[in-house]
Design an enzyme around this catalytic site. Structure first.
Site, PDB file in Angstrom:
ATOM      1  N   ASN A   1      27.029   7.767  61.907  1.00 58.81           N
ATOM      2  CA  ASN A   1      26.693   7.654  60.483  1.00 58.81           C
ATOM      3  C   ASN A   1      26.433   6.209  60.050  1.00 58.81           C
ATOM      4  O   ASN A   1      25.779   5.958  59.046  1.00 58.81           O
ATOM      5  CB  ASN A   1      27.807   8.250  59.619  1.00 58.81           C
ATOM      6  CG  ASN A   1      29.165   7.619  59.902  1.00 58.81           C
ATOM      7  OD1 ASN A   1      29.696   7.767  60.998  1.00 58.81           O
ATOM      8  ND2 ASN A   1      29.732   6.924  58.935  1.00 58.81           N
TER       9      ASN A   1
ATOM     10  N   ARG B   1      36.062  15.732  55.248  1.00 58.35           N
ATOM     11  CA  ARG B   1      36.444  14.490  55.921  1.00 58.35           C
ATOM     12  C   ARG B   1      37.456  14.792  57.001  1.00 58.35           C
ATOM     13  O   ARG B   1      38.462  15.473  56.741  1.00 58.35           O
ATOM     14  CB  ARG B   1      37.037  13.494  54.918  1.00 58.35           C
ATOM     15  CG  ARG B   1      37.194  12.110  55.465  1.00 58.35           C
ATOM     16  CD  ARG B   1      35.899  11.349  55.557  1.00 58.35           C
ATOM     17  NE  ARG B   1      35.285  11.138  54.248  1.00 58.35           N
ATOM     18  CZ  ARG B   1      34.073  10.629  54.075  1.00 58.35           C
ATOM     19  NH1 ARG B   1      33.338  10.332  55.106  1.00 58.35           N
ATOM     20  NH2 ARG B   1      33.579  10.479  52.878  1.00 58.35           N
TER      21      ARG B   1
ATOM     22  N   CYS C   1      23.924   9.208  54.618  1.00 59.89           N
ATOM     23  CA  CYS C   1      24.068   9.373  56.082  1.00 59.89           C
ATOM     24  C   CYS C   1      24.044  10.843  56.495  1.00 59.89           C
ATOM     25  O   CYS C   1      23.319  11.230  57.420  1.00 59.89           O
ATOM     26  CB  CYS C   1      25.337   8.695  56.572  1.00 59.89           C
ATOM     27  SG  CYS C   1      26.746   8.901  55.498  1.00 59.89           S
TER      28      CYS C   1
ATOM     29  N   GLY D   1      30.183  -6.133  55.188  1.00 55.73           N
ATOM     30  CA  GLY D   1      30.679  -4.748  55.087  1.00 55.73           C
ATOM     31  C   GLY D   1      30.435  -3.990  56.379  1.00 55.73           C
ATOM     32  O   GLY D   1      29.762  -4.488  57.288  1.00 55.73           O
ATOM     33  N   MET D   2      30.982  -2.752  56.463  1.00 56.41           N
ATOM     34  CA  MET D   2      30.833  -1.975  57.704  1.00 56.41           C
ATOM     35  C   MET D   2      29.366  -1.741  58.036  1.00 56.41           C
ATOM     36  O   MET D   2      28.915  -1.943  59.155  1.00 56.41           O
ATOM     37  CB  MET D   2      31.561  -0.622  57.567  1.00 56.41           C
ATOM     38  CG  MET D   2      33.056  -0.756  57.699  1.00 56.41           C
ATOM     39  SD  MET D   2      33.826   0.856  57.793  1.00 56.41           S
ATOM     40  CE  MET D   2      34.191   0.924  59.530  1.00 56.41           C
TER      41      MET D   2
ATOM     42  N   HIS E   1      29.235  11.529  62.070  1.00 52.60           N
ATOM     43  CA  HIS E   1      29.328  12.774  61.302  1.00 52.60           C
ATOM     44  C   HIS E   1      28.830  13.940  62.157  1.00 52.60           C
ATOM     45  O   HIS E   1      27.840  13.803  62.883  1.00 52.60           O
ATOM     46  CB  HIS E   1      28.449  12.693  60.054  1.00 52.60           C
ATOM     47  CG  HIS E   1      28.915  11.737  59.004  1.00 52.60           C
ATOM     48  ND1 HIS E   1      30.167  11.176  58.967  1.00 52.60           N
ATOM     49  CD2 HIS E   1      28.253  11.230  57.915  1.00 52.60           C
ATOM     50  CE1 HIS E   1      30.283  10.378  57.919  1.00 52.60           C
ATOM     51  NE2 HIS E   1      29.122  10.382  57.263  1.00 52.60           N
TER      52      HIS E   1
HETATM   53  C1  2RA Z   1      30.491   9.168  53.229  1.00 58.64           C
HETATM   54  N1  2RA Z   1      28.110   9.649  53.134  1.00 58.64           N
HETATM   55  O1  2RA Z   1      30.459   9.537  54.405  1.00 58.64           O
HETATM   56  C2  2RA Z   1      29.211   8.986  52.446  1.00 58.64           C
HETATM   57  C3  2RA Z   1      28.933   7.551  52.150  1.00 58.64           C
HETATM   58  N2  2RA Z   1      28.725   6.798  53.304  1.00 58.64           N
HETATM   59  O2  2RA Z   1      31.534   8.890  52.617  1.00 58.64           O
END
Ligand code: 2RA
Length: 328
Positions: free
Chosen positions: A307, A227, A126, A10-11, A234
């Site tokens: 992140n 997002r 994160c 996974g990442m 982040h």
């Molecule tokens: C996100 N912190 O960034 C959450 C899960 N990695 O989607």
């Protein structure tokens, strides 16, 4: 030191392997674990090839440490089995974070609370890690009353599906969506799922996990998690209200002196944290530090971190390093 990496393809799992190699973690045997469909395939680690195995095989090999990054369902089912067999589990999922019997660890803040009895250790979310690492030195000196945080989160936090969605949208193509809307040229104020209180799970993680890690339920935290179409890390815009008066010079000294934080705060020469700079680095970068002109005891600042590294893999490996250094 036998180390299992659960979710090795996974990442986050891939970054865990990268960080283990970069930091020359003292492992004598690596046990890379993946889902049944990947079992038998090979991965490379420090120039050697390793076959991917399933969870039962990894359990039978009795690793000393198991770094889990395979989702909450797998952690809930398998972490207790590994712990029962004597393995210390460091789990990246949210499964154990708010469990009152489990510790939620950012090594620079609370690794010293760990004992040999802690066989399942939770790695925070994160966006929480970079926030709480910044808050800790300030809380210790100036007592935080309230935090208002807005996050600008990398699509890598969602995973490969989100990265593929953005790449397709760049090319004007359609396909499987990781989000309810296009992410290209967009900002989606919806990370994880909505709760009864109209916050999202991601936002409440920032609130609940921060209180637990600072061990102070009086700290008030309200978050908005957004997002955005970036991949390097982040970003977070943070407003902090303190109980005590403060000088910016003291704030900057407290941050500069705290392990894991790099100050990047020279606006006169356009120097401030950005995901394109933080990507691939393990520190938390803090800048745009300024008094909130609208409140006598409030501060504004800007926090950026990779992140997948300090937000996940590096923090987990640092916990494992603490276990080794203290012969747990
Ligand atoms: C996100 N912190 O960034 C959450 C899960 N990695 O989607």
């Amino acid at each position: 030191m036998k180390v299992a990496v659960i979710g090795a393809t996974g990442m986050v799992g891939q970054v865990i392997l990268k960080v283990l190699a970069e930091r020359n973690f003292p492992l004598t045997e690596l046990i890379p674990v993946a889902s049944e469909r990947s079992v038998g395939k090979e991965i490379e680690f420090k120039g050697a090839k390793y076959q991917l195995v399933n969870l039962q095989t990894a359990l039978d090999l009795q690793p000393d440490i198991a770094l889990f990054s395979a989702g909450g369902k797998t952690s809930l089912e398998w972490a207790p089995k590994f712990a029962e067999a004597g393995t210390t589990v460091i789990d990246n999922s949210s499964a154990w974070r708010m469990n009152p019997t489990k510790k939620l660890i950012v090594p620079e803040i609370n690794a010293s609370s760990l004992t040999k009895e802690d066989k399942i250790i939770a790695n925070p979310n994160c966006s929480t890690i970079q926030l709480v690492l910044t808050l800790k030195p300030l809380h210790d000196q100036f007592k935080i009353k309230r935090v208002i945080v807005s996050t600008y989160q990398s699509i890598t936090g969602t995973g490969v599906k989100a990265v593929q969605q953005l790449e397709r949208e760049y090319k004007g193509e359609t396909g499987e969506m990781a989000y309810p809307y296009p992410i290209h040229q967009n900002a989606i104020p919806h990370c994880d799922v909505f709760l009864e209180n109209d916050y999202t799970k991601e936002e409440m993680k920032l609130t609940d996990e921060t209180k637990k890690i600072l061990a102070d339920d009086t700290v008030l935290v309200s978050a908005t998690a957004v997002r955005i179409p970036v991949v390097g890390g982040h970003s977070e815009s943070v407003n902090i209200e303190f109980e005590k008066e403060f000088e910016i010079s003291s704030i900057k000294k407290a941050l500069k002196d705290f392990p894991g934080i790099t100050l990047q705060d020279y606006p006169s020469v356009n120097t401030y944290p950005m995901p394109i700079y933080a990507e691939g680095k393990n520190d938390v970068f803090v800048g745009r530090i300024r008094k909130d002109h609208s409140h006598p005891r409030a501060l504004q600042l800007w926090i950026v971190a990779d992140n997948l590294r300090k937000g996940a893999a590096t923090n987990a490996v640092q916990i494992a390093e603490y276990l080794v250094e203290n012969k747990f």
